[in-house]
Every structure is written in C-alpha cells, then in structure tokens.
Write a protein that holds these residues in place. Sequence first.
Motif, PDB file in Angstrom:
ATOM      1  N   ARG A 154      35.065  43.243  37.758  1.00  0.00           N
ATOM      2  CA  ARG A 154      34.989  42.650  36.417  1.00  0.00           C
ATOM      3  C   ARG A 154      33.587  42.202  36.034  1.00  0.00           C
ATOM      4  O   ARG A 154      33.331  41.934  34.859  1.00  0.00           O
ATOM      5  N   GLU A 203      39.340  42.051  40.826  1.00  0.00           N
ATOM      6  CA  GLU A 203      38.416  40.999  40.397  1.00  0.00           C
ATOM      7  C   GLU A 203      36.958  41.383  40.622  1.00  0.00           C
ATOM      8  O   GLU A 203      36.088  41.069  39.793  1.00  0.00           O
ATOM      9  N   ASP A 204      36.676  42.096  41.719  1.00  0.00           N
ATOM     10  CA  ASP A 204      35.272  42.394  42.010  1.00  0.00           C
ATOM     11  C   ASP A 204      34.725  43.541  41.169  1.00  0.00           C
ATOM     12  O   ASP A 204      33.570  43.927  41.304  1.00  0.00           O
ATOM     13  N   ARG A 226      38.103  43.394  28.278  1.00  0.00           N
ATOM     14  CA  ARG A 226      37.747  42.178  29.010  1.00  0.00           C
ATOM     15  C   ARG A 226      36.691  41.431  28.208  1.00  0.00           C
ATOM     16  O   ARG A 226      35.900  42.043  27.489  1.00  0.00           O
ATOM     17  N   ASP A 280      42.805  46.368  37.860  1.00  0.00           N
ATOM     18  CA  ASP A 280      42.026  45.217  37.415  1.00  0.00           C
ATOM     19  C   ASP A 280      41.534  44.380  38.591  1.00  0.00           C
ATOM     20  O   ASP A 280      41.714  43.163  38.617  1.00  0.00           O
ATOM     21  N   PRO A 329      40.067  38.697  33.350  1.00  0.00           N
ATOM     22  CA  PRO A 329      41.050  39.720  33.690  1.00  0.00           C
ATOM     23  C   PRO A 329      41.349  40.596  32.469  1.00  0.00           C
ATOM     24  O   PRO A 329      41.044  40.226  31.331  1.00  0.00           O
TER      25      PRO A 329
END
Length: 410
Positions: free
Chosen positions: A202, A199-200, A226, A197, A207
Amino acid sequence: MTTDVRALRQTEWNVWYDNLIRAFGGVPEPAEERELYNALTEYDRSLGVWDGDQVVGTAGAFTFLLTVPGGACVPAAGVTMVSVAATHRRRGVLTSMMRRQLDDIYAWGEPLAVLTASEPAIYGRFGYGIGTLQLNAEIDTSRVRLSVPPGTDDVRLRYAAPAEVLDACEAVYARLVPGRPGMLARRPGWERVGLLDPEDHRDGASPLQCVVAERDGEVVGYTRFRVKPEWGAAGHDGSVALSALEGLDPAARAALWRFLFDIDLTSTLRSHARPVDEDLLHLVSDIRRCKLRLKDSLHVRLVDVGAALEARTYQAPVDVVFEVEDAFCPWNEGRWRLTGDAKGACCVRTGEDSADLALSVRELGAAYLGGVSLASLATAGRVRELRQGALAEASVAFSSVIAPWLPHGF
C-alpha cells in the motif's frame, strides 16, 4: 548443458515459484498473493526447466478468452510467470521454453498467445507484437475541473466493502467485455485478483476502498482505490491511487471520476493501466496538468494465422493476400488470403494468388486488435506494400472504433 523441459507437477509448485520470485528480485510475496496464484496456476500448462534437481526456468500459460474486434471471445494462452535463473543466462533456456510452449498452444488449438512483458525487448524475436498501450496519469485535482455529461447527478454513489459487492461489480465488468477488444473474460478465481490488498503493497495508503454507482437500484459502475494522507507546510497534500473504474454508461463513469476528484484532503489522483481513449480525457479542463504517459501493455502473438484472422471481424470489406514471415512457428509461413467484413471473415492458404502485403507475424500481432495501424507499421518499414492500394484497404479494415485495452495484468 543438458536440461529437461517438462510440465509442472503440483508437488513442485513451491520450488518452481520460489525460482520465479528470485528471478524478479527475491522479495517474498505476501501470503495471500502467493496462495491466490498457487490456486490459479494450471499445472499441465506450466513449464519448468530442470538442471538436475534445480529449477532454472519457469513459464506458464493461463486459459483465457480474449475479446477481439467484432465482440467474439477467442481462446488465448495467457503467457505468464516467465523466468530464467541468473546462473543460466545465454544458454537457450528461454528459447527452449518458448519453443515448447508455442508448440503446445498450437496443439491445443488456441489461435492466440498474449503476455505482458517485464522487459519488452525480449519477446519480439518469438513473434510477439505490442498490440495495446495503456495510459497512466497523475492529475492535479486541485486545479483540474471536470465537465460532466447530463444524467451524472442522477447516479447514486455509496461506499461498500469490496468483497461484499464483488458479484455486482463482476456483472458490470462482464457486460463490458464484448464491447472492447483486448479485454479478458474472467474465469472463476480471477475476480479475486482485484481484491488483493496486502499491507506492504500500500505504500502508506489506506486499505482498498470501493464505491459503487447505482441507478434505480441497479449497480451500473464501481471504483476501487486507496487514499494516502499526506501533509506539507501549506496543508493537506494527500493522493488517491486508482485501482479500477468501470461504468456501463458515460454518466456512471463521470459520477465515479467526479467522486475521486473530490475526495477530501487530497490533491492528486494517480491512475495507471487505463485505455488510451479514456473518456476522462474529454471531461478535464486542463489536460496538461494530467501528466499523461503511455506504456506498452498486451503483447499479441498469432499462433495460428488463419484461425486468428478468421476469429475477428473487419471495419470495412477486405480482400488481401499476406506474405507472412514466421521463422519461429514455420507452420504460419507463406501466403494467406483474407476476405472479410463486419459480418465475418475467411482466411486460407493460397499458392496461386500474388501477395499484396509482406510482413512478419510480429506485425500481424501488433495490428490484430485494431489499435496499431498497418499503415503506421509500413512507415517504419515493417510492412511492405506489393499491390498499390492494399495497405490502405487493410489498414482501414483492421482498425477498431474503440481502442483495445487490457484492464489487468496476469
């Protein structure tokens, strides 16, 4: 050009993997993803092509068990991390890796090789056929309604941290594996892939979230997803990106789908890499507003024709002789007599029996999991019927009552 093709040494992994990343555009992966694939790499089953002290080619082969029609889990090499440096195109680097890799897989006694392709046009010449498709959808949940089966309201849903319920979710997945061809029995470590997972990755979404479905205190399904909040002139326009959804029965799956449709402040549900016979298709009120698309998924290669055809069962009794063409793996060339039914099969070489069907190993790979009909391949000129009636017999026997599906990539 003089190059050296050899198994990867553990100390070489970083430079080997960096070459792979560069071949796919050069954007660095998040540290957690890189660390996981370092842990999953099987060094003695991974190849590097070296030009002096430079890596110019990479290829790996994970140790997998793949479900085939009949429910058996068959050893299969999961071909992965294939790349060739842009400086070494059209010099035989890929062919040298495929040659070494298939020779190794055959020596290991694994009857199948499988892969997912970044460029599908590449692998047909090495004997891979497209054995499964995946269904992608973009559903307008503001206008599409669900008609759920009896028992859906008896399913209890609750949010849970993905890592905290991982064991329970994996138990659900493991129970489903024998029931659908194309699924992978997850070996230790692979359960972590579904929790990645960074962050970049998403794209502005939340999350990773998880909801489990329970009945009588037992986890009977789960979904990971998500949520991406967005607003327009008319108000909310958020979306849900589905990562995984599994359920042990129709009511559990329907309860999870209904939950995803009803998430506040969202009007779009995006799903990808779902089975083509997804039960959701029979629950929605307007299939046109689901924007369905098909894409190739698992490419299948029979490394040992006899062992592979014996490993699965058949929907109807079959007794057919194949004339198999396989220039890249000549040990498969020639006539094979397959006899089998729903209880088992035998496939042996024959020099006496006349051929009933003629095809290449690529077509056998496409039809192997039961999702591609030999008859449809024949209409495209890929299979030739040499005995009248043999095509219909084999097509029915090879079919699967449930569509083959690869639930995640590798």
